[in-house]
Design a protein around this motif. Sequence first.
Motif, PDB file in Angstrom:
ATOM      1  N   LEU A 212       0.789  -1.222   0.000  1.00  0.00           N
ATOM      2  CA  LEU A 212       0.000   0.000   0.000  1.00  0.00           C
ATOM      3  C   LEU A 212       0.824   1.276   0.000  1.00  0.00           C
ATOM      4  O   LEU A 212       0.275   2.343  -0.159  1.00  0.00           O
ATOM      5  N   GLU A 213       2.149   1.176   0.226  1.00  0.00           N
ATOM      6  CA  GLU A 213       2.927   2.403   0.320  1.00  0.00           C
ATOM      7  C   GLU A 213       2.757   3.246  -0.937  1.00  0.00           C
ATOM      8  O   GLU A 213       2.899   2.751  -2.054  1.00  0.00           O
ATOM      9  N   GLY A 214       2.435   4.524  -0.717  1.00  0.00           N
ATOM     10  CA  GLY A 214       2.335   5.449  -1.826  1.00  0.00           C
ATOM     11  C   GLY A 214       1.031   5.389  -2.595  1.00  0.00           C
ATOM     12  O   GLY A 214       0.837   6.138  -3.531  1.00  0.00           O
ATOM     13  N   LYS A 215       0.104   4.497  -2.219  1.00  0.00           N
ATOM     14  CA  LYS A 215      -1.183   4.418  -2.935  1.00  0.00           C
ATOM     15  C   LYS A 215      -2.278   4.127  -1.932  1.00  0.00           C
ATOM     16  O   LYS A 215      -2.923   3.079  -1.950  1.00  0.00           O
ATOM     17  N   ARG A 216      -2.504   5.079  -1.067  1.00  0.00           N
ATOM     18  CA  ARG A 216      -3.407   4.917   0.062  1.00  0.00           C
ATOM     19  C   ARG A 216      -4.845   4.668  -0.371  1.00  0.00           C
ATOM     20  O   ARG A 216      -5.639   4.107   0.369  1.00  0.00           O
ATOM     21  N   GLN A 217      -5.208   5.042  -1.580  1.00  0.00           N
ATOM     22  CA  GLN A 217      -6.593   4.936  -2.005  1.00  0.00           C
ATOM     23  C   GLN A 217      -6.892   3.660  -2.792  1.00  0.00           C
ATOM     24  O   GLN A 217      -7.978   3.500  -3.317  1.00  0.00           O
ATOM     25  N   ASP A 218      -5.951   2.764  -2.918  1.00  0.00           N
ATOM     26  CA  ASP A 218      -6.156   1.532  -3.668  1.00  0.00           C
ATOM     27  C   ASP A 218      -7.051   0.594  -2.866  1.00  0.00           C
ATOM     28  O   ASP A 218      -6.636   0.066  -1.827  1.00  0.00           O
ATOM     29  N   PRO A 219      -8.313   0.345  -3.294  1.00  0.00           N
ATOM     30  CA  PRO A 219      -9.219  -0.464  -2.476  1.00  0.00           C
ATOM     31  C   PRO A 219      -8.770  -1.909  -2.329  1.00  0.00           C
ATOM     32  O   PRO A 219      -8.969  -2.524  -1.268  1.00  0.00           O
ATOM     33  N   ALA A 220      -8.182  -2.501  -3.371  1.00  0.00           N
ATOM     34  CA  ALA A 220      -7.713  -3.879  -3.266  1.00  0.00           C
ATOM     35  C   ALA A 220      -6.583  -3.985  -2.252  1.00  0.00           C
ATOM     36  O   ALA A 220      -6.554  -4.903  -1.422  1.00  0.00           O
ATOM     37  N   ALA A 221      -5.661  -3.041  -2.293  1.00  0.00           N
ATOM     38  CA  ALA A 221      -4.553  -3.064  -1.331  1.00  0.00           C
ATOM     39  C   ALA A 221      -5.051  -2.822   0.085  1.00  0.00           C
ATOM     40  O   ALA A 221      -4.551  -3.427   1.044  1.00  0.00           O
ATOM     41  N   LEU A 222      -6.050  -1.943   0.237  1.00  0.00           N
ATOM     42  CA  LEU A 222      -6.616  -1.686   1.561  1.00  0.00           C
ATOM     43  C   LEU A 222      -7.286  -2.944   2.111  1.00  0.00           C
ATOM     44  O   LEU A 222      -7.149  -3.275   3.293  1.00  0.00           O
ATOM     45  N   GLY A 223      -8.022  -3.661   1.254  1.00  0.00           N
ATOM     46  CA  GLY A 223      -8.638  -4.906   1.691  1.00  0.00           C
ATOM     47  C   GLY A 223      -7.610  -5.942   2.098  1.00  0.00           C
ATOM     48  O   GLY A 223      -7.773  -6.641   3.107  1.00  0.00           O
ATOM     49  N   ARG A 224      -6.527  -6.044   1.329  1.00  0.00           N
ATOM     50  CA  ARG A 224      -5.470  -6.993   1.681  1.00  0.00           C
ATOM     51  C   ARG A 224      -4.787  -6.607   2.985  1.00  0.00           C
ATOM     52  O   ARG A 224      -4.444  -7.471   3.808  1.00  0.00           O
ATOM     53  N   MET A 225      -4.588  -5.298   3.187  1.00  0.00           N
ATOM     54  CA  MET A 225      -3.945  -4.851   4.408  1.00  0.00           C
ATOM     55  C   MET A 225      -4.812  -5.173   5.616  1.00  0.00           C
ATOM     56  O   MET A 225      -4.315  -5.659   6.646  1.00  0.00           O
ATOM     57  N   ALA A 226      -6.124  -4.913   5.527  1.00  0.00           N
ATOM     58  CA  ALA A 226      -7.016  -5.253   6.630  1.00  0.00           C
ATOM     59  C   ALA A 226      -6.966  -6.746   6.917  1.00  0.00           C
ATOM     60  O   ALA A 226      -6.932  -7.177   8.081  1.00  0.00           O
ATOM     61  N   ALA A 227      -6.954  -7.551   5.864  1.00  0.00           N
ATOM     62  CA  ALA A 227      -6.885  -9.002   6.049  1.00  0.00           C
ATOM     63  C   ALA A 227      -5.596  -9.418   6.728  1.00  0.00           C
ATOM     64  O   ALA A 227      -5.587 -10.337   7.568  1.00  0.00           O
ATOM     65  N   ASN A 228      -4.489  -8.758   6.392  1.00  0.00           N
ATOM     66  CA  ASN A 228      -3.211  -9.094   7.025  1.00  0.00           C
ATOM     67  C   ASN A 228      -3.270  -8.920   8.533  1.00  0.00           C
ATOM     68  O   ASN A 228      -2.732  -9.741   9.288  1.00  0.00           O
ATOM     69  N   PHE A 229      -3.906  -7.852   8.994  1.00  0.00           N
ATOM     70  CA  PHE A 229      -4.029  -7.640  10.437  1.00  0.00           C
ATOM     71  C   PHE A 229      -4.994  -8.647  11.070  1.00  0.00           C
ATOM     72  O   PHE A 229      -4.723  -9.198  12.131  1.00  0.00           O
ATOM     73  N   LEU A 230      -6.123  -8.887  10.417  1.00  0.00           N
ATOM     74  CA  LEU A 230      -7.165  -9.720  11.009  1.00  0.00           C
ATOM     75  C   LEU A 230      -6.827 -11.205  10.977  1.00  0.00           C
ATOM     76  O   LEU A 230      -7.311 -11.976  11.810  1.00  0.00           O
TER      77      LEU A 230
END
Length: 384
Positions: A212-230
């Motif tokens: 996600l670095e440098g592309k905070r608005q990417d919805p796919a990357a945001l979903g993957r990041m949330a999944a990484n934490f959960l």
Amino acid sequence: MSLSLDRRGFLAGTAALLLAPRVAFAQAATERRFVFILQRGAADGLNTVIPYADPAYASLRGPLAIDAAGAIRLDGSFALHPSLAQFGALYTAGEALFVQAVASPYRDRSHFDGQNVLESGGTAPYQLKDGWLNRLVGLLPRPGEPAIALAPTVPLALRGPAEVTSYAPSALPAAGDDLLLRVQQLYAQDAQLHALWSAAMQARGMAGAAGLEGKRQDPAALGRMAANFLAQPKGARIAMIETNGWDTHGGQNPRLAAQLRALDTLVAALKQGLGDSWRQTVVLVATEFGRTAAVNGTGGTDHGTASAALLAGGALQGGRVIADWPGLAPAALYEGRDLRPTLGLDALIASVAAESFGLERERVGRVLFPQMAAGQGVPRLLRG
């Protein structure tokens, strides 16, 4: 230039690499995950879960009306916006359901006040100082920090006495390994900074694979990041994600299509990233209020009242549309202009939260929404 100035400049530069580094995780007492996605800006529920069978829908919406032939048919009354293809697949698989004509207790049309009521769990703006999601954290039998906001700051819904955290990626390009090593060496002799840096690196390690670095608005990357934490064995079990841009006063059709497509992408990436943990997950998508039933003069809709809530997750007993449909005839509209609410969003949230974590529904309702009206029955939403 002195060494102290060099150090200050270096610290200022590296501080921008990571936001909200205070992330700590403890062993969960539950394997259930609950994700709340807030649609800031008042999402149009009538063109999300489309009441195509209502005879007044097409005439009220005019050029904004979505033809059911091009939408995703759910049942004999409702269809789903064509941008929500992944939600449609989840519905068919029994892993999504939709709730129509739902609203918080707020009945005016200010974004700020409406969001405050929704996030605090009160019945009037600024009545409560903490958030219902933080109060839910306090009910869970788990030490440490079981909740995380994927946002630069903790939203109101998660603020309160229970410990939570937030994480957001930097908008800057990813830092190189050499720079990170130099910062680590610089902080090594400072106990406080070393602890903060270690926590930040732990969080970065969990989120970094999402790219996600440098592309905070990417919805796919945001979903993957949330999944990484959960998905972490000792990770968060509650997460909140904010989405913006739902205020469609003009040019609504292309804008709403793009918004819904991004939401669809986010949830699909979340499911993929969670893997087997998706079976233990519930995602609730809601907004502060809906939009007017009729199209306005600029090809959009104005602030309204009732909207639609979307739920997804492997833990759901899905494949349903839950609606006590009030109709769109002139006499049925709220104040002559809006979809009339027939189900309380607070009752829906309390039911989902209670079922998700095996808590007693009435107790959850009293804690999360102290002034919630009695008698708002919600059918069972989760499996088993």
